[in-house]
Scaffold this motif. Structure first.
Motif, short mmCIF file in Angstrom:
data_model
loop_
_atom_site.label_atom_id
_atom_site.label_comp_id
_atom_site.label_asym_id
_atom_site.label_seq_id
_atom_site.Cartn_x
_atom_site.Cartn_y
_atom_site.Cartn_z
N LEU A 209 51.42 37.83 46.93
CA LEU A 209 50.07 38.33 46.74
C LEU A 209 49.32 37.53 45.68
O LEU A 209 48.11 37.30 45.80
CB LEU A 209 50.12 39.82 46.36
N SER A 210 50.04 37.09 44.67
CA SER A 210 49.41 36.25 43.65
C SER A 210 48.97 34.91 44.23
O SER A 210 47.88 34.40 43.91
CB SER A 210 50.37 36.04 42.47
N VAL A 215 44.61 41.05 44.16
CA VAL A 215 44.83 41.90 42.99
C VAL A 215 44.57 43.36 43.37
O VAL A 215 44.18 43.66 44.49
CB VAL A 215 43.92 41.50 41.81
N ASP A 216 44.80 44.22 42.41
CA ASP A 216 44.47 45.66 42.52
C ASP A 216 45.34 46.41 43.52
O ASP A 216 45.01 47.53 43.90
CB ASP A 216 42.99 45.85 42.87
N TYR A 217 46.45 45.79 43.94
CA TYR A 217 47.38 46.52 44.79
C TYR A 217 48.17 47.51 43.95
O TYR A 217 48.18 47.45 42.70
CB TYR A 217 48.32 45.55 45.51
N SER A 218 48.84 48.41 44.60
CA SER A 218 49.67 49.39 43.90
C SER A 218 50.88 49.71 44.75
O SER A 218 50.97 49.29 45.91
CB SER A 218 48.87 50.66 43.59
N ILE A 244 33.07 39.88 42.54
CA ILE A 244 32.87 41.28 42.18
C ILE A 244 33.97 41.76 41.25
O ILE A 244 33.72 42.44 40.24
CB ILE A 244 32.82 42.16 43.45
N LYS A 245 35.23 41.41 41.56
CA LYS A 245 36.34 41.81 40.71
C LYS A 245 36.23 41.16 39.34
O LYS A 245 36.57 41.76 38.32
CB LYS A 245 37.66 41.44 41.37
N PRO A 268 44.98 37.23 39.11
CA PRO A 268 46.18 37.44 39.93
C PRO A 268 47.52 37.16 39.24
O PRO A 268 48.42 38.02 39.31
CB PRO A 268 45.95 36.51 41.13
N PRO A 269 47.72 36.02 38.55
CA PRO A 269 49.03 35.81 37.89
C PRO A 269 49.30 36.85 36.81
O PRO A 269 50.44 37.33 36.67
CB PRO A 269 48.91 34.40 37.30
#
Length: 301
Positions: A209-210, A215-218, A244-245, A268-269
């Motif tokens: 994902l990185s 980002v913003d996953y859970s 936006i993020k 992300p990292p």
């Protein structure tokens, strides 16, 4: 009224469904039949107002997404399919909640001339056939990550995930600070083989994902007390770290001057590293009767 449906990456998604949920060619009709019988589902906590549906057989969840999220997914879709292929054929551990289809659905009212277009994703229902008594949505952040159960108030201003999956039994969705409160600040114990699988899956998935700038996953954590099992899966990985993020992070970073915790959304990292560190704090290994044997087993031929 005229309807149209465009399926993106149809061949690739059919392969994903066959690999991960055992569909053969004939069972594709069953998949379509399930989607034809879906009801609106009141997902908790999202700020986007996205529409959720769940199929009557409970196997799939349908979520409305924005055009921006659709475009982002289409850009990294080849990497997604390559990752799932490696996971399946090379037995890489993964706990991603699988996206099984992405569609754009349109309607045209010939009388009024009104047109409507919506984008949706179909996901596996992580807790299908599970008896979940307690569930958590964990991001590894402590900034406004407490859910007031009595008042049904979610303090997290950035909630926009697929956590509607875990409200099927009517239980509230709890967050990171609730999890720490539930465990009295101690890690939750897992047997060593389960912890090893969990660690590898989290490392694999968060690295992937990185690399695709998400980002913003859970991670959803459901407690099935009947089976004495934890059911886990990473969700909400449709959004990349876009402008936006970045602006959202800059706005939230102002609060850090007053001593608040780090913003939920970071690069992300950094998001990956924080997420991995949190999973190490939240879960720990405990030995079982086979642990010593596995530790003493030779590692090479």
């Amino acid at each position: 009224r005229k309807f149209a449906c465009q399926a993106y990456w149809a061949v690739q998604f059919a392969a994903v469904r066959r690999a991960y949920i055992g569909f053969g060619l004939d069972e594709e009709l069953g998949y379509l039949r399930s989607l034809s019988m879906a009801n609106p589902w009141n997902a908790q906590g999202g700020k986007s107002g996205a529409t959720f549906l769940k199929t009557l057989d409970g196997r799939f969840v349908v979520k409305q997404i924005t055009r921006t999220e659709l475009q982002m997914f289409l850009e990294y879709a080849p990497a997604y399919f390559e990752y799932l292929s490696k996971s399946f054929f090379h037995k890489y551990e993964t706990v991603l909640v699988k996206v099984l289809g992405v569609y754009q659905i349109g309607s045209h009212n010939r009388v009024s001339g009104r047109r409507n277009m919506e984008q949706v994703v179909v996901m596996e229902n992580l807790f299908h056939n599970c008896s979940i008594t307690r569930a958590f949505d964990l991001k590894g952040s402590t900034r406004s990550r407490y859910a007031r159960v009595g008042g049904c108030v979610h303090k997290d201003a950035s909630l926009d995930s697929d956590r509607g999956q875990i409200s099927s039994e009517g239980h509230p969705v709890l967050l990171d600070e609730n999890f720490v409160e539930f465990t009295n600040g101690r890690p939750l114990a897992l047997y060593d083989h389960a912890k090893a699988h969990f660690n590898s899956a989290v490392l694999n998935d968060t690295l992937f994902l990185s690399l695709i700038n998400v980002v913003d996953y859970s991670i959803l954590v459901g407690m099935d007390e009947n089976r004495h099992e934890l059911v886990v899966g990473i969700i909400d990985y449709m959004r990349q770290y876009d402008v936006i993020k970045k602006m959202e992070r800059m706005g939230k970073s102002v609060g850090m001057i007053a001593g608040q915790a780090e913003p939920t959304v970071i690069q992300p990292p950094n998001y990956r590293n924080r997420f991995q560190a949190a999973m190490e704090r939240y879960f720990m290994m405990v030995p079982d009767k086979w642990t010593l044997f596995r530790m003493q087993a030779p590692t090479g031929a």
